[in-house]
Design an enzyme around this catalytic site. Sequence first.
Site, PDB file in Angstrom:
ATOM      1  N   GLU A  24       0.827  -1.213   0.000  1.00  0.00           N
ATOM      2  CA  GLU A  24       0.000   0.000   0.000  1.00  0.00           C
ATOM      3  C   GLU A  24       0.857   1.256   0.000  1.00  0.00           C
ATOM      4  O   GLU A  24       2.031   1.214   0.368  1.00  0.00           O
ATOM      5  CB  GLU A  24      -0.943   0.013   1.204  1.00  0.00           C
ATOM      6  N   LYS A 155      -3.161  -2.245  15.605  1.00  0.00           N
ATOM      7  CA  LYS A 155      -2.504  -1.346  16.542  1.00  0.00           C
ATOM      8  C   LYS A 155      -3.347  -1.171  17.788  1.00  0.00           C
ATOM      9  O   LYS A 155      -4.568  -1.062  17.708  1.00  0.00           O
ATOM     10  CB  LYS A 155      -2.281   0.010  15.890  1.00  0.00           C
TER      11      LYS A 155
HETATM   12  N1  PSU Z   1      -1.604   1.436  10.137  1.00  0.00           N
HETATM   13  C1  PSU Z   1      -0.340   1.927  10.110  1.00  0.00           C
HETATM   14  N2  PSU Z   1      -0.025   2.881   9.214  1.00  0.00           N
HETATM   15  C2  PSU Z   1      -0.943   3.352   8.329  1.00  0.00           C
HETATM   16  C3  PSU Z   1      -2.275   2.823   8.359  1.00  0.00           C
HETATM   17  C4  PSU Z   1      -2.565   1.869   9.283  1.00  0.00           C
HETATM   18  O1  PSU Z   1       0.486   1.522  10.889  1.00  0.00           O
HETATM   19  O2  PSU Z   1      -0.607   4.207   7.532  1.00  0.00           O
HETATM   20  C5  PSU Z   1      -3.253   3.267   7.314  1.00  0.00           C
HETATM   21  C6  PSU Z   1      -3.534   2.081   6.382  1.00  0.00           C
HETATM   22  O3  PSU Z   1      -3.498   2.536   5.046  1.00  0.00           O
HETATM   23  C7  PSU Z   1      -4.950   1.672   6.750  1.00  0.00           C
HETATM   24  C8  PSU Z   1      -5.541   3.009   7.105  1.00  0.00           C
HETATM   25  O4  PSU Z   1      -5.637   1.033   5.705  1.00  0.00           O
HETATM   26  O5  PSU Z   1      -4.504   3.652   7.854  1.00  0.00           O
HETATM   27  C9  PSU Z   1      -6.822   2.917   7.898  1.00  0.00           C
HETATM   28  O6  PSU Z   1      -7.399   4.187   7.949  1.00  0.00           O
HETATM   29  P1  PSU Z   1      -8.959   4.346   8.312  1.00  0.00           P
HETATM   30  O7  PSU Z   1      -9.062   3.953   9.755  1.00  0.00           O
HETATM   31  O8  PSU Z   1      -9.240   5.793   8.064  1.00  0.00           O
HETATM   32  O9  PSU Z   1      -9.728   3.417   7.401  1.00  0.00           O
END
Ligand code: PSU
Length: 295
Positions: A24, A155
């Site tokens: 990603e 996380k």
């Molecule tokens: N976890 C990380 N770094 C990130 C993300 C998650 O350690 O950059 C990013 C990933 O791209 C994940 C997104 O899909 O955050 C989730 O965001 P949201 O909760 O807005 O869907």
Amino acid sequence: MIPLSRSVEVAKAHAEGRPIVALESTIITHGMPYPQNLEVARLVEADVRGAGATPATIAVVAGVLHIGLEDGQLAQASNVAKLSRADIAACIATKGTGATTVAATMIAAHLAGIEVFATGGIGGVHRGAEESFDISADLMELAQTPVTVVAAGAKAILDVPKTLEVLETQGVPVITVGQDSFPAFWSRTSSLKSPLRMDSAAQIASAHKTRIMMGLRGGQLIANPIGAADEIPVGQLAPIIQAAQGVKGKDVTPFLLQRIYELTEGRSLTANIALVRNNARFAAEISTILAIKDT
Ligand code: PSU
Ligand code: MN
């Protein structure tokens, strides 16, 4: 047909039926600070190659869905929109540029015929979701798009028990590699038991194929624990995560990651880099097994 552009190395691997691992781009643009983000993006790509597969970092650049970025494009990918399922088509249609989250990367990988994807952590149910309704689209994507996603668990800034409940409700297999405890991203273990456990890439590849043969929609979430030498133990992290709470909406994840980086004096980033690389290597192993068509 939507405009889809494979990098030179991805096009070659695709034509030859060799294993490809999707990566990603939101992790580069929103997940890590500059300039480490670019160094890590390159390192992770090299790790995938070193493990015998081809990396395909995914992003939308000027309305084109890129499956694999050339090095110059990787460097441009900063200060851009964060694209999930809700925004990716709009970005392409308006000739925009954006980085793909887990959900959007799964969509793109599936369109490009890629079955395995490596990242750091997935989005999940945020703490306080009973009030805010903030649940990442990543969870519903895992329920409908047939890509095996290797992450280091969820996380601890999220509500991990609720995240696992939603995944169970949505029928997503959550498989921890080599241990019974569900890993918590920067920490190897959590107080939660993993719904499923497998001890090899071969078992995970087999489960992926079995789901497809059974006509079960969706992918698998592989929770690959961070290496013991790189982890921040749960006990040290809990108060830091507590201190970092406070923002709502789409910016929650980047905000919390930045605060935790400051509060751990950079150790969270070192751990994050180590776990993404660990996941890239393991995803390459799974994709290599899946590329052997007759097993
Ligand atoms: N976890 C990380 N770094 C990130 C993300 C998650 O350690 O950059 C990013 C990933 O791209 C994940 C997104 O899909 O955050 C989730 O965001 P949201 O909760 O807005 O869907
Ligand atoms: Mn959200």
